[in-house]
Design a protein around this motif. Structure first.
Motif, PDB file in Angstrom:
ATOM      1  N   ALA A  45       0.847  -1.196   0.000  1.00 38.75           N
ATOM      2  CA  ALA A  45       0.000   0.000   0.000  1.00 38.75           C
ATOM      3  C   ALA A  45       0.877   1.237   0.000  1.00 38.75           C
ATOM      4  O   ALA A  45       1.892   1.291   0.711  1.00 38.75           O
ATOM      5  N   ILE A  46       0.503   2.224  -0.803  1.00 41.78           N
ATOM      6  CA  ILE A  46       1.179   3.517  -0.816  1.00 41.78           C
ATOM      7  C   ILE A  46       0.209   4.530  -0.233  1.00 41.78           C
ATOM      8  O   ILE A  46      -0.882   4.730  -0.752  1.00 41.78           O
ATOM      9  N   MET A  47       0.615   5.150   0.861  1.00 39.08           N
ATOM     10  CA  MET A  47      -0.280   5.983   1.648  1.00 39.08           C
ATOM     11  C   MET A  47       0.303   7.378   1.802  1.00 39.08           C
ATOM     12  O   MET A  47       1.506   7.544   1.954  1.00 39.08           O
ATOM     13  N   GLY A  48      -0.558   8.363   1.781  1.00 36.23           N
ATOM     14  CA  GLY A  48      -0.119   9.734   1.991  1.00 36.23           C
ATOM     15  C   GLY A  48      -1.255  10.689   1.734  1.00 36.23           C
ATOM     16  O   GLY A  48      -2.300  10.319   1.195  1.00 36.23           O
ATOM     17  N   PRO A  49      -1.072  11.957   2.077  1.00 37.34           N
ATOM     18  CA  PRO A  49      -2.122  12.958   1.868  1.00 37.34           C
ATOM     19  C   PRO A  49      -2.275  13.297   0.392  1.00 37.34           C
ATOM     20  O   PRO A  49      -1.436  12.936  -0.445  1.00 37.34           O
ATOM     21  N   SER A  50      -3.340  14.013   0.060  1.00 34.72           N
ATOM     22  CA  SER A  50      -3.540  14.463  -1.312  1.00 34.72           C
ATOM     23  C   SER A  50      -2.349  15.310  -1.754  1.00 34.72           C
ATOM     24  O   SER A  50      -1.854  16.151  -0.996  1.00 34.72           O
ATOM     25  N   GLY A  51      -1.876  15.056  -2.970  1.00 25.71           N
ATOM     26  CA  GLY A  51      -0.759  15.818  -3.499  1.00 25.71           C
ATOM     27  C   GLY A  51       0.607  15.289  -3.131  1.00 25.71           C
ATOM     28  O   GLY A  51       1.619  15.911  -3.468  1.00 25.71           O
ATOM     29  N   CYS A  52       0.668  14.136  -2.478  1.00 25.61           N
ATOM     30  CA  CYS A  52       1.985  13.614  -2.053  1.00 25.61           C
ATOM     31  C   CYS A  52       2.724  12.918  -3.183  1.00 25.61           C
ATOM     32  O   CYS A  52       3.910  12.619  -3.051  1.00 25.61           O
ATOM     33  N   GLY A  53       2.041  12.611  -4.300  1.00 25.39           N
ATOM     34  CA  GLY A  53       2.699  11.973  -5.440  1.00 25.39           C
ATOM     35  C   GLY A  53       2.312  10.523  -5.650  1.00 25.39           C
ATOM     36  O   GLY A  53       2.772   9.900  -6.613  1.00 25.39           O
ATOM     37  N   LYS A  54       1.455   9.979  -4.810  1.00 23.07           N
ATOM     38  CA  LYS A  54       1.167   8.544  -4.896  1.00 23.07           C
ATOM     39  C   LYS A  54       0.429   8.168  -6.183  1.00 23.07           C
ATOM     40  O   LYS A  54       0.752   7.149  -6.805  1.00 23.07           O
ATOM     41  N   THR A  55      -0.549   8.974  -6.600  1.00 19.73           N
ATOM     42  CA  THR A  55      -1.272   8.665  -7.830  1.00 19.73           C
ATOM     43  C   THR A  55      -0.393   8.890  -9.058  1.00 19.73           C
ATOM     44  O   THR A  55      -0.456   8.129 -10.025  1.00 19.73           O
ATOM     45  N   THR A  56       0.446   9.906  -9.026  1.00 20.25           N
ATOM     46  CA  THR A  56       1.397  10.116 -10.129  1.00 20.25           C
ATOM     47  C   THR A  56       2.300   8.904 -10.281  1.00 20.25           C
ATOM     48  O   THR A  56       2.561   8.434 -11.396  1.00 20.25           O
ATOM     49  N   LEU A  57       2.765   8.369  -9.167  1.00 25.53           N
ATOM     50  CA  LEU A  57       3.628   7.184  -9.210  1.00 25.53           C
ATOM     51  C   LEU A  57       2.880   5.994  -9.807  1.00 25.53           C
ATOM     52  O   LEU A  57       3.421   5.252 -10.630  1.00 25.53           O
ATOM     53  N   LEU A  58       1.624   5.822  -9.424  1.00 33.24           N
ATOM     54  CA  LEU A  58       0.841   4.712  -9.959  1.00 33.24           C
ATOM     55  C   LEU A  58       0.639   4.866 -11.461  1.00 33.24           C
ATOM     56  O   LEU A  58       0.717   3.885 -12.223  1.00 33.24           O
ATOM     57  N   ARG A  59       0.372   6.084 -11.918  1.00 33.55           N
ATOM     58  CA  ARG A  59       0.171   6.320 -13.354  1.00 33.55           C
ATOM     59  C   ARG A  59       1.461   6.074 -14.140  1.00 33.55           C
ATOM     60  O   ARG A  59       1.410   5.605 -15.280  1.00 33.55           O
ATOM     61  N   ILE A  60       2.594   6.364 -13.537  1.00 33.97           N
ATOM     62  CA  ILE A  60       3.870   6.064 -14.197  1.00 33.97           C
ATOM     63  C   ILE A  60       4.066   4.556 -14.290  1.00 33.97           C
ATOM     64  O   ILE A  60       4.513   4.030 -15.317  1.00 33.97           O
ATOM     65  N   LEU A  61       3.713   3.838 -13.230  1.00 33.99           N
ATOM     66  CA  LEU A  61       3.795   2.379 -13.260  1.00 33.99           C
ATOM     67  C   LEU A  61       2.906   1.804 -14.358  1.00 33.99           C
ATOM     68  O   LEU A  61       3.294   0.880 -15.076  1.00 33.99           O
ATOM     69  N   ALA A  62       1.704   2.366 -14.470  1.00 31.97           N
ATOM     70  CA  ALA A  62       0.748   1.849 -15.447  1.00 31.97           C
ATOM     71  C   ALA A  62       1.098   2.250 -16.873  1.00 31.97           C
ATOM     72  O   ALA A  62       0.541   1.698 -17.830  1.00 31.97           O
ATOM     73  N   GLY A  63       1.999   3.227 -17.051  1.00 32.28           N
ATOM     74  CA  GLY A  63       2.366   3.690 -18.379  1.00 32.28           C
ATOM     75  C   GLY A  63       1.524   4.839 -18.874  1.00 32.28           C
ATOM     76  O   GLY A  63       1.598   5.214 -20.052  1.00 32.28           O
ATOM     77  N   LEU A  64       0.728   5.444 -17.990  1.00 33.79           N
ATOM     78  CA  LEU A  64      -0.119   6.570 -18.361  1.00 33.79           C
ATOM     79  C   LEU A  64       0.599   7.905 -18.220  1.00 33.79           C
ATOM     80  O   LEU A  64       0.116   8.922 -18.716  1.00 33.79           O
ATOM     81  N   GLU A  65       1.700   7.920 -17.512  1.00 30.73           N
ATOM     82  CA  GLU A  65       2.588   9.079 -17.401  1.00 30.73           C
ATOM     83  C   GLU A  65       4.012   8.610 -17.651  1.00 30.73           C
ATOM     84  O   GLU A  65       4.333   7.431 -17.420  1.00 30.73           O
ATOM     85  N   THR A  66       4.850   9.522 -18.083  1.00 33.39           N
ATOM     86  CA  THR A  66       6.261   9.204 -18.319  1.00 33.39           C
ATOM     87  C   THR A  66       7.111   9.940 -17.296  1.00 33.39           C
ATOM     88  O   THR A  66       6.950  11.153 -17.105  1.00 33.39           O
TER      89      THR A  66
END
Length: 395
Positions: A45-66
């Motif tokens: 689990a990746i946990m943190g407040p809004s804006g901490c970067g967790k969703t950006t990291l997930l999108r990079i893993l998924a290939g939706l962000e570079t």
């Protein structure tokens, strides 16, 4: 980290290796050289407040962000330069992203039809995954008539039916009510253990992270604050942010006065308090620096209204400023002589003996129930064996 090689068992490389991943948007840092691994079949689990970067990291893993820089590997092979459909990961969205005009069966089989499999193969796979997520009786229902929990299971089934190596989940329970969320936590853990594949789960809710994950990553402002098992993070936060974000902790600022064996004396505004450092932590590099400024962390549940007589027991006088009834317990808000706020959890809210606002009371906690957070408590390169922890230093 790979497992130890044995004659009858090959080395298993991690499902995911994230190496120094950095990302900025319009000059604002979203990820600051984040590095960690997801072991084979791990629920992380990746946990943190809004804006901490967790969703950006997930999108990079998924290939939706570079990523701007850094490397992604899956089982030893680079994946940051290959397209989404070749990564063998599936993403479950926060809003489910189902097709409202299709029924449950058609939603689940969508990815299989793109693979141009035979009809009998598709039917068999859909039937199997529907049984696993307990949707068999709903296969011919439109998704628009399903409950939130059922729609969530459809989204999970659609992701799992293509047999990915890794499942990515972006706050999948945030839209559910409290009771259903607890139920779905158990369902997700059951599914993950049954399938034996890695889950990477994004959440801002610590109860979700702690109840499901093998390890938890705590993030803040694009950086990792701490990685470890839920119990480790809860009991032994390594940074001030982790101590504030996780649990119900009291934080007292102070300066180290002396060190006597494993007992550290800390001078705070409200008095001198004692911390007992566990022997194994001293043995692996924990060395409080004399006169260092530190933060004393005490869980609210460890503060008591009575003495137990343990050696170097901490005691302080406080004024009750408020009481908060939560159903299973009462949280008392206290103010110390120097104005520092302190919380104490009373486990029996129905005893009728809880002091009310304005009362002056003495409170106590054991030296063993304290944790020190500070830049010189733990060397940045040192991890405790067996915890699989990465620690970013900071006060």
């Amino acid at each position: 980290m790979a497992t130890t090689d044995t004659p009858d068992r090959p080395v298993e490389l991690p499902d995911i290796e994230i190496r120094a991943i950095a990302k900025s948007f319009n000059g604002m840092t979203a990820l600051d050289e984040v590095s960690f691994t997801v072991e084979r079949g791990e629920f992380l689990a990746i946990m943190g407040p809004s804006g901490c970067g967790k969703t950006t990291l997930l999108r990079i893993l998924a290939g939706l962000e570079t990523a701007d820089s850094g490397t992604l590997l899956s089982r030893g092979k680079r994946i940051d330069q290959i397209p989404v459909h070749r990564r063998n990961m599936r993403l479950v969205w926060q809003n489910y992203a189902l097709f409202p005009h299709l029924n449950v069966r058609n939603n689940i089989e969508f990815g299989l039809k793109l693979q141009k499999l035979e009809r009998r193969v598709i039917d068999a796979k859909v039937a199997a995954i529907a049984e696993m997520v307990r949707l068999t009786e709903f296969l011919d229902h439109r998704v628009t008539v399903l409950s939130g929990g059922q729609r969530q299971r459809v989204a999970i089934a659609r992701a799992l039916v293509t047999e990915p190596d890794i499942l990515l989940l972006d706050e999948p329970l945030s839209a559910l009510d409290a009771n259903l969320r607890v139920h779905m936590q158990s369902e997700l853990k059951r599914l993950q253990q049954t399938l034996g594949i890695a889950f990477v789960y994004i959440t801002h809710n610590q109860s979700e992270a702690f109840s499901t994950a093998d390890r938890v990553v705590v993030m803040n402002r694009g950086r990792i604050e701490q990685i470890g098992a839920p119990r480790e993070i809860y009991l032994w936060p390594r940074t001030r942010f982790a101590a504030e974000f996780v649990g119900s902790n009291n934080l007292l600022e102070g300066r180290i006065a002396s060190v006597d064996g494993n007992v550290v004396s800390v001078d705070c505004g409200a008095g001198r308090f004692f911390v007992a450092l566990p022997d194994e932590r001293l043995a692996h590099g924990y060395r409080p620096a004399p006169k260092a400024t530190v933060t004393l962390v005490i869980q609210a549940s460890k503060v008591r209204g009575h003495a137990t007589g343990v050696a170097n027991e901490n005691q302080v006088t406080a004024v009750v400023t408020d009481t908060e009834f939560t159903g299973s317990q009462i949280v008392q808000h206290l103010r110390l002589e120097d104005g520092t706020a302190l919380r104490m959890i009373a486990p029996d809210p129905f005893s009728g003996s809880t002091p009310g606002p304005g009362s002056t009371i003495d409170v106590y906690w054991s030296p063993e129930d304290c944790v020190l957070v500070g830049p010189r408590i733990l060397p940045s390169s040192q991890n405790i064996p067996g915890t699989k922890s990465y620690v970013r230093m900071g006060g």
